[in-house]
Design a protein around this motif. Structure first.
Motif, PDB file in Angstrom:
ATOM      1  N   GLY A 134       0.810  -1.215   0.000  1.00 29.29           N
ATOM      2  CA  GLY A 134       0.000   0.000   0.000  1.00 29.29           C
ATOM      3  C   GLY A 134       0.842   1.264   0.000  1.00 29.29           C
ATOM      4  N   ARG A 135       1.640   1.472  -1.038  1.00 32.07           N
ATOM      5  CA  ARG A 135       2.478   2.661  -1.107  1.00 32.07           C
ATOM      6  C   ARG A 135       1.625   3.921  -1.093  1.00 32.07           C
ATOM      7  NH1 ARG A 135       6.289   0.310  -5.880  1.00 32.07           N
ATOM      8  NH2 ARG A 135       4.257   0.205  -6.867  1.00 32.07           N
ATOM      9  N   GLY A 136       2.233   4.994  -0.626  1.00 40.39           N
ATOM     10  CA  GLY A 136       1.488   6.245  -0.508  1.00 40.39           C
ATOM     11  C   GLY A 136       1.108   6.863  -1.831  1.00 40.39           C
ATOM     12  N   ARG A 137       1.921   6.641  -2.863  1.00 39.29           N
ATOM     13  CA  ARG A 137       1.637   7.190  -4.185  1.00 39.29           C
ATOM     14  C   ARG A 137       1.119   6.084  -5.098  1.00 39.29           C
ATOM     15  NH1 ARG A 137       3.491  12.196  -4.600  1.00 39.29           N
ATOM     16  NH2 ARG A 137       3.283  12.237  -6.855  1.00 39.29           N
ATOM     17  N   LEU A 138       0.286   6.484  -6.037  1.00 38.03           N
ATOM     18  CA  LEU A 138      -0.239   5.536  -7.022  1.00 38.03           C
ATOM     19  C   LEU A 138       0.483   5.788  -8.342  1.00 38.03           C
ATOM     20  CD1 LEU A 138      -2.537   3.351  -7.310  1.00 38.03           C
ATOM     21  CD2 LEU A 138      -3.853   5.151  -8.462  1.00 38.03           C
ATOM     22  N   ARG A 139       1.226   4.794  -8.798  1.00 42.52           N
ATOM     23  CA  ARG A 139       1.975   4.904 -10.050  1.00 42.52           C
ATOM     24  C   ARG A 139       1.160   4.236 -11.160  1.00 42.52           C
ATOM     25  NH1 ARG A 139       7.631   5.721  -9.749  1.00 42.52           N
ATOM     26  NH2 ARG A 139       7.870   4.284 -11.491  1.00 42.52           N
ATOM     27  N   VAL A 140       0.816   5.031 -12.163  1.00 41.97           N
ATOM     28  CA  VAL A 140      -0.071   4.612 -13.248  1.00 41.97           C
ATOM     29  C   VAL A 140       0.758   4.444 -14.515  1.00 41.97           C
ATOM     30  CG1 VAL A 140      -2.124   5.216 -14.580  1.00 41.97           C
ATOM     31  CG2 VAL A 140      -1.936   5.938 -12.185  1.00 41.97           C
ATOM     32  N   LEU A 141       0.635   3.295 -15.170  1.00 38.47           N
ATOM     33  CA  LEU A 141       1.465   2.994 -16.338  1.00 38.47           C
ATOM     34  C   LEU A 141       0.603   2.763 -17.570  1.00 38.47           C
ATOM     35  CD1 LEU A 141       4.252   2.275 -17.584  1.00 38.47           C
ATOM     36  CD2 LEU A 141       3.859  -0.083 -16.826  1.00 38.47           C
ATOM     37  N   PHE A 142       0.972   3.419 -18.660  1.00 39.72           N
ATOM     38  CA  PHE A 142       0.383   3.148 -19.976  1.00 39.72           C
ATOM     39  C   PHE A 142       1.516   2.923 -20.960  1.00 39.72           C
ATOM     40  CE2 PHE A 142      -0.433   4.490 -24.282  1.00 39.72           C
ATOM     41  CZ  PHE A 142      -1.578   3.773 -24.598  1.00 39.72           C
ATOM     42  N   TRP A 143       1.378   1.899 -21.809  1.00 39.69           N
ATOM     43  CA  TRP A 143       2.316   1.735 -22.926  1.00 39.69           C
ATOM     44  C   TRP A 143       1.532   1.450 -24.190  1.00 39.69           C
ATOM     45  CZ3 TRP A 143       2.270  -2.136 -19.025  1.00 39.69           C
ATOM     46  CH2 TRP A 143       1.764  -3.380 -19.414  1.00 39.69           C
ATOM     47  N   GLY A 144       2.112   1.826 -25.333  1.00 46.19           N
ATOM     48  CA  GLY A 144       1.425   1.562 -26.583  1.00 46.19           C
ATOM     49  C   GLY A 144       2.080   2.228 -27.768  1.00 46.19           C
ATOM     50  N   GLU A 192       0.836   9.541 -10.026  1.00 41.62           N
ATOM     51  CA  GLU A 192       1.789   9.914 -11.077  1.00 41.62           C
ATOM     52  C   GLU A 192       1.638   8.977 -12.264  1.00 41.62           C
ATOM     53  OE1 GLU A 192       5.879   7.981  -9.441  1.00 41.62           O
ATOM     54  OE2 GLU A 192       5.147   9.745  -8.336  1.00 41.62           O
ATOM     55  N   PHE A 193       1.710   9.544 -13.459  1.00 43.73           N
ATOM     56  CA  PHE A 193       1.474   8.822 -14.700  1.00 43.73           C
ATOM     57  C   PHE A 193       2.790   8.619 -15.435  1.00 43.73           C
ATOM     58  CE2 PHE A 193      -2.518  10.590 -13.536  1.00 43.73           C
ATOM     59  CZ  PHE A 193      -3.514   9.826 -14.124  1.00 43.73           C
ATOM     60  N   HIS A 194       2.969   7.409 -15.950  1.00 45.96           N
ATOM     61  CA  HIS A 194       4.153   7.081 -16.744  1.00 45.96           C
ATOM     62  C   HIS A 194       3.677   6.539 -18.091  1.00 45.96           C
ATOM     63  CE1 HIS A 194       7.018   7.435 -13.325  1.00 45.96           C
ATOM     64  NE2 HIS A 194       5.893   7.217 -12.653  1.00 45.96           N
ATOM     65  N   LEU A 195       3.999   7.237 -19.170  1.00 48.33           N
ATOM     66  CA  LEU A 195       3.644   6.836 -20.527  1.00 48.33           C
ATOM     67  C   LEU A 195       4.885   6.295 -21.220  1.00 48.33           C
ATOM     68  CD1 LEU A 195       1.574   9.991 -21.627  1.00 48.33           C
ATOM     69  CD2 LEU A 195       0.814   8.018 -20.267  1.00 48.33           C
ATOM     70  N   VAL A 196       4.710   5.206 -21.962  1.00 44.43           N
ATOM     71  CA  VAL A 196       5.808   4.617 -22.737  1.00 44.43           C
ATOM     72  C   VAL A 196       5.284   4.347 -24.137  1.00 44.43           C
ATOM     73  CG1 VAL A 196       7.463   2.722 -22.953  1.00 44.43           C
ATOM     74  CG2 VAL A 196       6.756   3.508 -20.674  1.00 44.43           C
ATOM     75  N   GLY A 197       5.951   4.904 -25.154  1.00 41.39           N
ATOM     76  CA  GLY A 197       5.562   4.607 -26.521  1.00 41.39           C
ATOM     77  C   GLY A 197       5.650   5.805 -27.436  1.00 41.39           C
ATOM     78  N   ASP A 198       5.354   5.545 -28.698  1.00 39.60           N
ATOM     79  CA  ASP A 198       5.428   6.570 -29.735  1.00 39.60           C
ATOM     80  C   ASP A 198       4.550   6.093 -30.892  1.00 39.60           C
ATOM     81  OD1 ASP A 198       6.132   8.823 -31.109  1.00 39.60           O
ATOM     82  OD2 ASP A 198       8.244   8.300 -31.366  1.00 39.60           O
ATOM     83  N   GLY A 199       4.162   7.038 -31.762  1.00 35.49           N
ATOM     84  CA  GLY A 199       3.358   6.625 -32.903  1.00 35.49           C
ATOM     85  C   GLY A 199       2.533   7.748 -33.488  1.00 35.49           C
ATOM     86  N   GLN A 200       1.426   7.371 -34.119  1.00 34.91           N
ATOM     87  CA  GLN A 200       0.639   8.265 -34.954  1.00 34.91           C
ATOM     88  C   GLN A 200       0.144   9.510 -34.220  1.00 34.91           C
ATOM     89  OE1 GLN A 200      -2.616   6.206 -36.851  1.00 34.91           O
ATOM     90  NE2 GLN A 200      -3.641   8.074 -37.507  1.00 34.91           N
ATOM     91  N   THR A 201      -0.312   9.372 -32.992  1.00 37.68           N
ATOM     92  CA  THR A 201      -0.881  10.515 -32.266  1.00 37.68           C
ATOM     93  C   THR A 201       0.106  11.172 -31.313  1.00 37.68           C
ATOM     94  OG1 THR A 201      -1.718   9.157 -30.425  1.00 37.68           O
ATOM     95  CG2 THR A 201      -3.157   9.407 -32.344  1.00 37.68           C
ATOM     96  N   ARG A 243      -7.578   4.939  -2.807  1.00 37.27           N
ATOM     97  CA  ARG A 243      -8.203   4.757  -1.500  1.00 37.27           C
ATOM     98  C   ARG A 243      -8.199   3.280  -1.090  1.00 37.27           C
ATOM     99  NH1 ARG A 243     -12.630   3.010   0.682  1.00 37.27           N
ATOM    100  NH2 ARG A 243     -13.487   2.376  -1.341  1.00 37.27           N
ATOM    101  N   GLN A 244      -8.532   2.385  -2.032  1.00 31.71           N
ATOM    102  CA  GLN A 244      -8.586   0.962  -1.714  1.00 31.71           C
ATOM    103  C   GLN A 244      -7.217   0.424  -1.321  1.00 31.71           C
ATOM    104  OE1 GLN A 244     -10.299  -0.555  -5.372  1.00 31.71           O
ATOM    105  NE2 GLN A 244     -12.331  -0.707  -4.470  1.00 31.71           N
ATOM    106  N   ARG A 245      -6.202   0.839  -2.045  1.00 35.17           N
ATOM    107  CA  ARG A 245      -4.852   0.345  -1.739  1.00 35.17           C
ATOM    108  C   ARG A 245      -4.403   0.801  -0.357  1.00 35.17           C
ATOM    109  NH1 ARG A 245      -1.465  -1.894  -5.099  1.00 35.17           N
ATOM    110  NH2 ARG A 245       0.315  -0.817  -4.165  1.00 35.17           N
ATOM    111  N   ALA A 246      -4.799   2.007   0.020  1.00 40.64           N
ATOM    112  CA  ALA A 246      -4.447   2.497   1.354  1.00 40.64           C
ATOM    113  C   ALA A 246      -5.076   1.645   2.449  1.00 40.64           C
ATOM    114  CB  ALA A 246      -4.886   3.956   1.507  1.00 40.64           C
ATOM    115  N   GLN A 247      -6.157   0.957   2.105  1.00 47.15           N
ATOM    116  CA  GLN A 247      -6.836   0.082   3.056  1.00 47.15           C
ATOM    117  C   GLN A 247      -6.378  -1.369   2.963  1.00 47.15           C
ATOM    118  OE1 GLN A 247     -11.015   0.679   2.276  1.00 47.15           O
ATOM    119  NE2 GLN A 247     -11.062   2.698   3.256  1.00 47.15           N
ATOM    120  N   GLY A 248      -5.373  -1.641   2.128  1.00 44.75           N
ATOM    121  CA  GLY A 248      -4.787  -2.981   2.070  1.00 44.75           C
ATOM    122  C   GLY A 248      -5.351  -3.902   1.008  1.00 44.75           C
ATOM    123  N   TRP A 249      -6.196  -3.370   0.111  1.00 41.14           N
ATOM    124  CA  TRP A 249      -6.763  -4.213  -0.953  1.00 41.14           C
ATOM    125  C   TRP A 249      -5.679  -4.708  -1.894  1.00 41.14           C
ATOM    126  CZ3 TRP A 249      -6.614  -3.346  -6.242  1.00 41.14           C
ATOM    127  CH2 TRP A 249      -7.418  -4.189  -7.026  1.00 41.14           C
TER     128      TRP A 249
END
Length: 377
Positions: A197-207, A233-242, A344-350
Motif C-alpha cells: 500500500g504505497r502512498g503514491r499511485l503509479r499509473v502505467l500506460f504503454w502503446g 503519477e502517470f508514466h507513458l511509454v511509446g510513440d506513434g501516430q498521435t 483509497r482501496q490500496r491504502a486500506q490494504g486491498w
C-alpha cells in the motif's frame, strides 16, 4: 488435457512473411500452438522474416515495397514444399500470402487457416483514418479483405465482436470465423509480487499511440488529479501516430504529474516498468473499433496480476473486486474517479486478483483449447 478430444491440422505448413518479435506476440503464440497440435509441421518463411513485416519495414514506401517483393519471391520458391501438407496456416497479416497460394495453385486440396487478427476495414478506415468512410480507397480495402479471406476455410480474429463484424463484412460466402484471444508470451508476462500500500499511485500506460488508445483521456485525467493534489503519477511509454498531438496537449495542460518515455520498447523493458507500477491503463478511445478489441496491454496487465482500468467493451466484463475496472470511453472524469478510488482501496490494504481473470479467459491454454475444438472433424 487428459480425456479431452482434440483436433489436429495433420501435416501442417506455417506459410508467410509474418513477424514474431515482441510487437507481434500473437503470431509467436499461434504458430507455437498450431505446431503443437499438428502431427508434424514445417515453417516456410522468407530468409529475412522475424523482424518487422514488409508493411512496416523501412521508413520509405520504396523500402517497404522492396521488402514485400523480396518476401513474396522467397515464399514463391517454397511453394512445392506445400505439396505434402494437409493444412496451411498463414499468420497475420495473411492477405498477400493468400493471393500467392491462389496463383501457385497450392490452395486446392488443403485446409487453409488464416489469422486476420483485426478486421481490416475498421482498422484502416475507422481507426487509422487512412481513407474517408465511403471513399474509393475504403471500398477497395473492403473488397480486398472480402476477396482474400473468402478463400480460407477458417479465419481467426481476436474478439467475438470483431468476429461478428468480419462475418458481416465478408457476406454470405464467409468462411468460418473463429474468435481467439490476442495471445501473449507467458514466459515474459508472469504475475508480479504485490507492491503493498504505497502512498503514491503509479499509473502505467504503454502503446503505439494510435487513435483507439485515447491517450488524450489519460492526459485529461492526469490534469484533474493534479488539480486535486492527489498523489497519483502517470508514466507513458511509446510513440506513434498521435504522439505529436499528445506532446502538444501535455505542453498546453502541463499537469506536472506525467512522465513520458517517447520510444517503443521491448517486453523486458515494459515488465521492468510494470514492476514499479500500481495500475495498468488500457484504451479509452470513443470509436467502435476501440470497443471491439481487448488489446495486448489489457491482457498483459491482467497476466501481471496488476489492476487494469480500460474503457467499456462488449467482450470485457468488469470485475472491480478483482481489479479489472471499466469506464465510459473518452471520459477523463470517470478515469480520474476510478484512479482515486483505487488509491483509497490500496491504502486500506486491498490486493488485486487479475491473474485469475487472465487464466480463465485469455491464457494460451484457452487459445489452445479453442483451436483444438475448431479443428475436430
Amino acid at each position: 488435457m487428459t480425456g479431452e478430444v482434440l483436433g489436429s491440422p495433420g501435416r501442417l505448413a506455417v506459410f508467410g512473411a509474418y513477424s514474431d518479435h515482441d510487437h507481434y506476440q500473437r503470431n509467436r503464440v499461434l504458430v507455437a500452438l498450431m505446431r503443437d497440435l499438428a502431427q508434424d509441421s514445417v515453417l516456410l518463411r522468407p530468409a529475412e522474416a522475424g523482424g518487422d513485416h514488409g508493411f512496416s519495414a523501412g521508413s520509405s514506401l520504396v523500402a517497404r515495397l522492396r521488402r514485400i517483393g523480396s518476401d513474396l519471391l522467397s515464399l514463391w520458391r517454397h511453394r512445392r514444399s506445400l505439396d505434402n501438407c494437409d493444412t496451411v496456416f498463414v499468420p497475420y497479416p495473411a492477405y498477400l500470402e493468400i493471393l500467392l497460394l491462389l496463383v501457385s495453385g497450392r490452395r486446392r486440396g488443403r485446409r487453409l487457416i488464416v489469422d486476420a487478427f483485426l478486421e481490416l476495414h475498421s482498422t484502416v478506415v475507422e481507426d487509422r483514418r487512412r481513407f474517408r468512410p465511403g471513399s474509393p480507397g475504403a471500398a477497395l480495402v473492403l473488397w480486398f479483405q472480402r476477396f482474400t479471406l473468402r478463400r480460407a476455410d477458417l479465419v481467426l480474429i481476436d474478439t467475438p465482436v470483431q468476429a461478428r463484424l468480419l462475418r458481416e463484412r465478408l457476406g454470405r460466402e464467409a468462411p468460418r470465423v473463429l474468435s481467439v484471444p490476442v495471445g501473449i508470451d507467458e514466459r515474459i508476462w508472469q504475475p508480479l509480487p504485490s507492491g503493498g500500500g504505497r502512498g503514491r499511485l503509479r499509473v502505467l500506460f504503454w502503446g503505439t499511440f494510435v487513435p483507439l488508445h485515447g491517450i488524450e483521456t489519460i492526459v485529461g485525467a492526469a490534469g484533474l488529479l493534479a488539480a486535486q493534489a492527489l498523489p497519483v503519477e502517470f508514466h507513458l511509454v511509446g510513440d506513434g501516430q498521435t504522439a505529436d498531438a499528445i506532446a502538444e496537449l501535455l505542453q498546453n495542460l502541463n499537469p506536472g504529474n506525467v512522465q513520458w518515455r517517447r520510444e517503443r520498447v521491448d517486453s523486458a523493458d515494459l515488465v521492468h516498468a510494470a514492476q514499479q507500477a500500481d495500475v495498468v491503463l488500457g484504451v479509452f478511445g470513443a470509436s467502435a473499433k476501440a470497443g471491439a478489441v481487448i488489446p495486448y496491454k489489457v491482457q498483459q496487465g491482467l497476466a501481471l496480476n496488476l489492476p487494469v482500468i480500460t474503457r467499456e467493451a462488449e467482450d470485457l466484463a468488469a470485475e472491480p473486486a478483482a481489479g479489472l475496472v471499466t469506464v465510459p470511453p473518452q471520459d477523463p472524469d470517470a478515469l480520474a474517479a476510478a484512479l482515486a478510488e483505487l488509491l483509497r482501496q490500496r491504502a486500506q490494504g486491498w490486493e488485486p486478483r487479475t491473474r485469475e481473470i487472465y487464466d480463465l479467459h485469455f491464457s494460451n491454454a484457452v487459445i489452445r483449447r479453442t483451436l483444438a475444438e475448431a479443428l475436430v472433424p
